[in-house]
Scaffold this motif. Structure first.
Motif, PDB file in Angstrom:
ATOM      1  N   LEU A  96       0.853  -1.190   0.000  1.00 49.80           N
ATOM      2  CA  LEU A  96       0.000   0.000   0.000  1.00 49.80           C
ATOM      3  C   LEU A  96       0.886   1.236   0.000  1.00 49.80           C
ATOM      4  O   LEU A  96       1.888   1.265   0.721  1.00 49.80           O
ATOM      5  N   VAL A  97       0.474   2.222  -0.786  1.00 53.90           N
ATOM      6  CA  VAL A  97       1.145   3.525  -0.735  1.00 53.90           C
ATOM      7  C   VAL A  97       0.079   4.561  -0.434  1.00 53.90           C
ATOM      8  O   VAL A  97      -0.926   4.651  -1.153  1.00 53.90           O
ATOM      9  N   LYS A  98       0.280   5.319   0.632  1.00 51.51           N
ATOM     10  CA  LYS A  98      -0.692   6.321   1.048  1.00 51.51           C
ATOM     11  C   LYS A  98       0.003   7.660   1.282  1.00 51.51           C
ATOM     12  O   LYS A  98       1.213   7.721   1.507  1.00 51.51           O
ATOM     13  N   ARG A  99      -0.798   8.700   1.244  1.00 49.05           N
ATOM     14  CA  ARG A  99      -0.248  10.040   1.475  1.00 49.05           C
ATOM     15  C   ARG A  99      -0.369  10.424   2.949  1.00 49.05           C
ATOM     16  O   ARG A  99      -1.286   9.979   3.658  1.00 49.05           O
ATOM     17  N   THR A 100       0.530  11.253   3.393  1.00 47.21           N
ATOM     18  CA  THR A 100       0.496  11.777   4.753  1.00 47.21           C
ATOM     19  C   THR A 100      -0.861  12.411   5.025  1.00 47.21           C
ATOM     20  O   THR A 100      -1.386  13.165   4.199  1.00 47.21           O
ATOM     21  N   LEU A 114      -5.163   3.575  10.765  1.00 50.48           N
ATOM     22  CA  LEU A 114      -4.255   4.693  10.987  1.00 50.48           C
ATOM     23  C   LEU A 114      -5.091   5.946  10.749  1.00 50.48           C
ATOM     24  O   LEU A 114      -5.499   6.225   9.619  1.00 50.48           O
ATOM     25  N   GLU A 115      -5.373   6.665  11.813  1.00 48.25           N
ATOM     26  CA  GLU A 115      -6.312   7.778  11.731  1.00 48.25           C
ATOM     27  C   GLU A 115      -5.812   8.887  10.801  1.00 48.25           C
ATOM     28  O   GLU A 115      -6.558   9.468  10.044  1.00 48.25           O
ATOM     29  N   SER A 116      -4.526   9.164  10.870  1.00 50.02           N
ATOM     30  CA  SER A 116      -3.915  10.182  10.028  1.00 50.02           C
ATOM     31  C   SER A 116      -2.481   9.742   9.766  1.00 50.02           C
ATOM     32  O   SER A 116      -1.591   9.969  10.580  1.00 50.02           O
ATOM     33  N   ALA A 117      -2.298   9.075   8.639  1.00 46.26           N
ATOM     34  CA  ALA A 117      -1.013   8.419   8.384  1.00 46.26           C
ATOM     35  C   ALA A 117       0.146   9.423   8.389  1.00 46.26           C
ATOM     36  O   ALA A 117       0.031  10.552   7.871  1.00 46.26           O
ATOM     37  N   THR A 161       5.470   4.208   8.100  1.00 48.00           N
ATOM     38  CA  THR A 161       5.931   3.352   7.013  1.00 48.00           C
ATOM     39  C   THR A 161       6.585   2.127   7.621  1.00 48.00           C
ATOM     40  O   THR A 161       7.523   2.230   8.408  1.00 48.00           O
ATOM     41  N   SER A 162       6.062   0.942   7.270  1.00 48.57           N
ATOM     42  CA  SER A 162       6.533  -0.270   7.928  1.00 48.57           C
ATOM     43  C   SER A 162       5.871  -1.487   7.291  1.00 48.57           C
ATOM     44  O   SER A 162       5.001  -1.365   6.432  1.00 48.57           O
ATOM     45  N   MET A 163       6.292  -2.665   7.763  1.00 45.25           N
ATOM     46  CA  MET A 163       5.602  -3.912   7.444  1.00 45.25           C
ATOM     47  C   MET A 163       4.644  -4.197   8.589  1.00 45.25           C
ATOM     48  O   MET A 163       5.049  -4.204   9.761  1.00 45.25           O
ATOM     49  N   TYR A 164       3.391  -4.462   8.258  1.00 48.89           N
ATOM     50  CA  TYR A 164       2.371  -4.762   9.268  1.00 48.89           C
ATOM     51  C   TYR A 164       1.949  -6.228   9.133  1.00 48.89           C
ATOM     52  O   TYR A 164       1.594  -6.690   8.046  1.00 48.89           O
ATOM     53  N   LEU A 165       1.992  -6.931  10.254  1.00 51.03           N
ATOM     54  CA  LEU A 165       1.639  -8.342  10.286  1.00 51.03           C
ATOM     55  C   LEU A 165       0.464  -8.570  11.220  1.00 51.03           C
ATOM     56  O   LEU A 165       0.453  -8.081  12.349  1.00 51.03           O
ATOM     57  N   CYS A 166      -0.492  -9.313  10.723  1.00 50.68           N
ATOM     58  CA  CYS A 166      -1.634  -9.729  11.535  1.00 50.68           C
ATOM     59  C   CYS A 166      -1.429 -11.192  11.917  1.00 50.68           C
ATOM     60  O   CYS A 166      -0.846 -11.969  11.150  1.00 50.68           O
ATOM     61  N   ALA A 167      -1.883 -11.572  13.098  1.00 52.78           N
ATOM     62  CA  ALA A 167      -1.787 -12.961  13.537  1.00 52.78           C
ATOM     63  C   ALA A 167      -3.032 -13.331  14.329  1.00 52.78           C
ATOM     64  O   ALA A 167      -3.719 -12.459  14.873  1.00 52.78           O
ATOM     65  N   SER A 168      -3.309 -14.624  14.384  1.00 51.31           N
ATOM     66  CA  SER A 168      -4.402 -15.097  15.222  1.00 51.31           C
ATOM     67  C   SER A 168      -3.961 -16.349  15.957  1.00 51.31           C
ATOM     68  O   SER A 168      -3.052 -17.063  15.515  1.00 51.31           O
ATOM     69  N   SER A 169      -4.604 -16.599  17.096  1.00 47.97           N
ATOM     70  CA  SER A 169      -4.272 -17.787  17.870  1.00 47.97           C
ATOM     71  C   SER A 169      -5.415 -18.113  18.816  1.00 47.97           C
ATOM     72  O   SER A 169      -6.319 -17.311  19.038  1.00 47.97           O
ATOM     73  N   ARG A 214       2.999  -4.283   3.360  1.00 48.69           N
ATOM     74  CA  ARG A 214       4.066  -3.275   3.392  1.00 48.69           C
ATOM     75  C   ARG A 214       3.444  -1.925   3.061  1.00 48.69           C
ATOM     76  O   ARG A 214       3.028  -1.693   1.937  1.00 48.69           O
ATOM     77  N   LEU A 215       3.390  -1.088   4.057  1.00 49.15           N
ATOM     78  CA  LEU A 215       2.780   0.230   3.909  1.00 49.15           C
ATOM     79  C   LEU A 215       3.860   1.293   3.764  1.00 49.15           C
ATOM     80  O   LEU A 215       4.788   1.360   4.573  1.00 49.15           O
ATOM     81  N   THR A 216       3.708   2.107   2.740  1.00 47.28           N
ATOM     82  CA  THR A 216       4.597   3.251   2.554  1.00 47.28           C
ATOM     83  C   THR A 216       3.746   4.519   2.624  1.00 47.28           C
ATOM     84  O   THR A 216       2.744   4.633   1.902  1.00 47.28           O
ATOM     85  N   VAL A 217       4.144   5.438   3.493  1.00 50.32           N
ATOM     86  CA  VAL A 217       3.436   6.712   3.614  1.00 50.32           C
ATOM     87  C   VAL A 217       4.346   7.804   3.047  1.00 50.32           C
ATOM     88  O   VAL A 217       5.482   7.977   3.505  1.00 50.32           O
ATOM     89  N   VAL A 218       3.830   8.499   2.055  1.00 50.74           N
ATOM     90  CA  VAL A 218       4.665   9.514   1.377  1.00 50.74           C
ATOM     91  C   VAL A 218       4.121  10.918   1.637  1.00 50.74           C
ATOM     92  O   VAL A 218       2.980  11.089   2.020  1.00 50.74           O
TER      93      VAL A 218
END
Lengths: 109, 111
Positions: B11-15, B78-81, B86-94, B107-111
């Motif tokens: 994902l690429v999102k704006r600030t 993310l209320e206001s990126a 900017t990071s890798m986000y991982l979801c998990a369940s158990s 992989r989220l990139t905020v520009v």
């Protein structure tokens, strides 16, 4: 509350052994170990439950000292396929599940 | 084959944009987690949920919120990126005392 792992990185030759340590400041119900290859999700290796048992399969084993809130992962006779980043995961009260800082392991021929 | 599915790999999102990361699991697990992964910092827990509509803060909840309206779905918002998100986000369940299953990561990139 993130557990601390050591070492941060290690390089081994094929056939050598390694130990990765994981230490928590909280009382633990269980410790998990995972391996992550570059660009992939972490993959489960084993879980150790409260009781101080040692587990293992193949040439990878682990121990859990609940009194010290510590766990160690033992890799013996390392293979190239063991390369990756190893994470411990710790379960304390309230279903919280925290992962450690990671240990990068590189096995070279 | 059990699965945890994250809605996007990249994902690429704006600030300043509001960003939604979705995670769905098909294992009827009670627990779901969101982590962010940054080099040298390992996997840091942002939020987790142990039941529908229940949520708990992890180590780094600032700038994030979550929603769990159904057992199988856990959303990270993310209320206001900002660029430092900017990071890798991982979801998990158990479920209790069993392994955690991970999604493939976003992989989220905020520009």
């Amino acid at each position: 509350q993130q557990p601390v792992q050591s070492p941060q990185a290690v390089i081994l030759r094929e056939g050598e052994d390694a130990v990765i340590n994981c230490s928590s400041s909280k009382a633990l119900y269980s410790v998990h170990w995972y391996r992550q290859k570059h660009g992939e999700a972490p993959v489960f290796l084993m879980i150790l439950l409260k009781g101080g048992e040692q587990k293992g399969h193949d040439k990878i084993s682990a121990s859990f000292n609940e009194k010290k809130q510590q766990s160690s992962l033992y890799l013996t006779a390392s293979q190239l396929s063991y390369s990756g980043t190893y994470f411990c995961g710790t379960e304390a009260t309230g279903n919280q599940f925290y992962f450690g800082t990671g240990t990068s392991l590189t096995v070279i021929p | 084959d059990v699965k945890v599915t994250q809605s996007s790999r990249y994902l690429v999102k704006r600030t300043g944009e509001k960003v939604f990361l979705e995670c769905v699991q098909d294992m009827d697990h009670e627990n779901m987690f969101w982590y962010r992964q940054d080099p040298g910092l390992g996997l840091r827990l942002i939020y987790f949920s142990y039941d529908v509509k229940m949520k708990e803060k992890g180590d780094i909840p600032e700038g994030y919120s979550v929603s769990r309206e159904k057992k199988e779905r856990f959303s990270l918002i993310l209320e206001s990126a900002s660029t430092n998100q900017t990071s890798m986000y991982l979801c998990a369940s158990s479920t209790l005392n069993t392994e955690a299953f991970f999604g493939q990561g976003t992989r989220l990139t905020v520009v």
